[in-house]
Scaffold this active site. Structure first.
Site, PDB file in Angstrom:
ATOM      1  N   HIS A  29      11.908  31.381  29.223  1.00  0.00           N
ATOM      2  CA  HIS A  29      11.291  31.130  30.526  1.00  0.00           C
ATOM      3  C   HIS A  29      10.749  32.432  31.085  1.00  0.00           C
ATOM      4  O   HIS A  29      11.207  33.520  30.760  1.00  0.00           O
ATOM      5  CB  HIS A  29      12.297  30.497  31.498  1.00  0.00           C
ATOM      6  CG  HIS A  29      13.355  31.454  31.998  1.00  0.00           C
ATOM      7  ND1 HIS A  29      13.175  32.246  33.106  1.00  0.00           N
ATOM      8  CD2 HIS A  29      14.596  31.739  31.524  1.00  0.00           C
ATOM      9  CE1 HIS A  29      14.266  32.973  33.312  1.00  0.00           C
ATOM     10  NE2 HIS A  29      15.145  32.694  32.362  1.00  0.00           N
ATOM     11  N   CYS A  30       9.692  32.297  31.929  1.00  0.00           N
ATOM     12  CA  CYS A  30       9.164  33.437  32.672  1.00  0.00           C
ATOM     13  C   CYS A  30       9.517  33.215  34.140  1.00  0.00           C
ATOM     14  O   CYS A  30      10.500  32.546  34.447  1.00  0.00           O
ATOM     15  CB  CYS A  30       7.660  33.587  32.446  1.00  0.00           C
ATOM     16  SG  CYS A  30       6.708  32.141  32.954  1.00  0.00           S
ATOM     17  N   MET A  31       8.719  33.740  35.067  1.00  0.00           N
ATOM     18  CA  MET A  31       9.070  33.629  36.477  1.00  0.00           C
ATOM     19  C   MET A  31       8.950  32.208  37.011  1.00  0.00           C
ATOM     20  O   MET A  31       9.655  31.826  37.937  1.00  0.00           O
ATOM     21  CB  MET A  31       8.193  34.560  37.312  1.00  0.00           C
ATOM     22  CG  MET A  31       8.483  36.033  37.086  1.00  0.00           C
ATOM     23  SD  MET A  31       7.576  37.078  38.229  1.00  0.00           S
ATOM     24  CE  MET A  31       8.360  36.633  39.792  1.00  0.00           C
ATOM     25  N   ARG A  33       7.881  29.270  34.626  1.00  0.00           N
ATOM     26  CA  ARG A  33       7.708  28.229  33.617  1.00  0.00           C
ATOM     27  C   ARG A  33       8.833  28.211  32.589  1.00  0.00           C
ATOM     28  O   ARG A  33       9.308  29.267  32.155  1.00  0.00           O
ATOM     29  CB  ARG A  33       6.381  28.422  32.874  1.00  0.00           C
ATOM     30  CG  ARG A  33       5.177  28.516  33.789  1.00  0.00           C
ATOM     31  CD  ARG A  33       3.907  28.766  32.992  1.00  0.00           C
ATOM     32  NE  ARG A  33       2.769  29.059  33.858  1.00  0.00           N
ATOM     33  CZ  ARG A  33       1.543  29.253  33.443  1.00  0.00           C
ATOM     34  NH1 ARG A  33       1.271  29.195  32.157  1.00  0.00           N
ATOM     35  NH2 ARG A  33       0.571  29.511  34.299  1.00  0.00           N
TER      36      ARG A  33
END
Length: 487
Positions: A29-31, A33
């Site tokens: 995961h990113c910030m 998604r």
């Protein structure tokens, strides 16, 4: 429902809609998604996913990306990983499975047709994105400390806050070196060790190109170059050094060779490049601020769609390292303001389209806080023309902030990542905090207003407007009528 139960329920609802645990090859995961590697894309039920209350949109790239929003994704991802692990025990793959997996990966790689530039930008993002939480935390502490110092409050506490805010930035080169080596397939700690040379105070005793070096010279750019070099030296050693001597010779040669090249070449070159970036950014906004802001604010959303915005991450980091703030981010943040104004205009014009209006209502708070994906993929991009008018709003807001830079009032951010209202705690400029906040807030208002007006007046053809207000709910473009490939 308790938050942890809600996060578990979201993860449990998503899993069967992406084909179950057996269809998942990777979870990250990113910030904003949840990024999933899939064995069979055909097993994903896109419409059902978008219908989940917690899902703000979906994006199809080299991974399948489910937009959940900041904070939420960091809590849902561990729950999702736990469910995948529980439902997919790790058994040794058979030879047939390995062959099939290899064929799938090869076919997927050819289908993506990734260019070297896109791969490089993704690697740059993978190096710097993990550093963003520390940049945000330290940036907010730096802003709080500056406010206390200006007001003359808590003089016994401000030195401690200054240390907390500055410690990470003093050693950011080490973290960049560590992440770079990890991303390029080397030993992370060796990349960090070579990059640490850049911030070591003792380099002041070393002359390069006829002048003494300065601790920190070259900054994150030098650290990135040094770590990449270390990876190549290490890989060369792995090929030629006998296995019995590898544990002694390889790390020694890696640090020695790449370290000497860093001291007597990379630090000087990277320092000149970093200085040029700082001077160039300041000159651009000081002399062509309104025009530069117009272009940067107007083109940032398309840059995000193309993935080219990732190239700006090292530039932001360099400016923060040099000046304490990046003057580019507040200008680029105006693109989000144009997107918000656009979404409000769509909400007003599509007065009979309840599904689309519901999407806008759920995504608008995130948009105000600078998280634009839900509005982009759920509203403006599927409709087409509103995406262009949103860019017009971003251009107007960027021109507003750039104009004040021409007049001598620079507005900057002490960290990268947040935008919209979330950027207020990170604002810093060359004049008082009140002036800086007022200029940035004025830019947001201009972006909202122009994005709204442009979309309201020019964002719809008669046919589109009629379709939006008469379409059956199943035909309404909410969120993202089909997966959008972010290239």
């Amino acid at each position: 429902m308790a938050p942890e139960n809600s996060n578990h329920a979201t993860a449990a609802a998503i899993l069967p809609l992406v084909g179950g645990a057996a269809n998942i090859t990777s979870v990250a995961h990113c910030m904003t998604r949840l990024r999933l590697g899939l064995k069979d894309r055909a097993l994903v039920r896109d419409d059902a996913l978008r219908a989940l209350p917690a899902v703000l949109g979906v994006v199809e790239d080299d991974t399948y990306q489910i937009v959940l929003g900041p904070g939420t994704v960091a809590r849902v991802a561990p729950e999702f990983e736990a469910l995948v692990s529980a439902g997919s025990p790790q058994l040794p793959p058979t030879a047939e499975e390995l062959a099939e997996r290899g064929a799938e990966l090869k076919a997927a790689r050819k289908a993506r047709n990734a260019t070297p530039l896109k791969l490089l930008l993704r690697r740059i993002a993978n190096i710097f994105v993990p550093l963003i939480p520390a940049l945000i935390g330290c940036g907010i502490i730096a802003g709080l400390n500056g406010l206390l110092v200006n007001l003359g409050w808590l003089p016994a506490v401000t030195p401690a806050l200054a240390a907390l805010a500055s410690g990470f930035m003093a050693l950011i080169a080490v973290f960049v070196g560590f992440n770079t080596a990890k991303e390029f397939g080397g030993t992370p700690v060796l990349g960090g060790a070579v990059a640490a040379i850049i911030v070591f105070p003792g380099v002041a005793k070393i002359d390069a190109f006829g002048q003494p070096l300065s601790p920190g010279q070259g900054g994150v750019l030098g650290a990135l170059g040094a770590a990449v070099l270390a990876v190549y030296v290490e890989k060369w050693c792995r090929r030629w050094v006998p296995e019995s001597l590898d544990v002694l010779v390889t790390p020694t040669l890696t640090v020695l060779v790449s370290g000497l090249v860093t001291l007597y070449g990379l630090m000087f070159v990277a320092g000149e490049v970093a200085t040029g970036i700082g001077h160039g950014a300041n000159w651009l906004l000081d002399n062509t601020g309104a025009f530069a802001g117009l272009v940067l604010g107007g083109l940032f959303l398309p840059l995000v769609m193309l993935g080219l915005h990732q190239a700006l991450i090292p530039i932001h980091a360099t400016l923060i390292e040099q000046q304490g703030y990046t003057v580019l981010l507040p200008v680029l943040a105006m693109a989000g303001a144009g997107q918000v104004g656009c979404a409000v205009a769509v909400y007003v014009r599509a007065k009979r389209n309840e599904p689309l209006r519901a999407t806008i209502k759920s995504a608008l708070p995130a948009g105000l806080l600078g998280v634009g994906e839900p509005l982009i993929y759920g509203v403006s991009l599927p409709l087409g023309r509103p995406f262009v008018t949103a860019c017009a709003g971003g251009a107007a807001g960027g021109a507003f902030v750039g104009l004040f830079s021409m007049l001598g009032d620079r507005v900057g951010s002490t960290a990268i990542g947040p935008s919209g209202w979330a950027l207020f705690p990170l604002l810093r400029g060359n004049h008082g905090l009140g002036t800086t906040i007022a200029i940035y807030a004025g830019g947001l208002v201009v972006g909202y207003a122009v994005g709204f007006a442009a979309t309201y007046c020019f964002g719809f053809s008669e046919r589109l407007l009629a379709d939006l207000n008469t379409a059956h709910p199943a035909e309404t473009p909410a969120p993202a009528t089909e997966p959008v490939r972010a290239t």
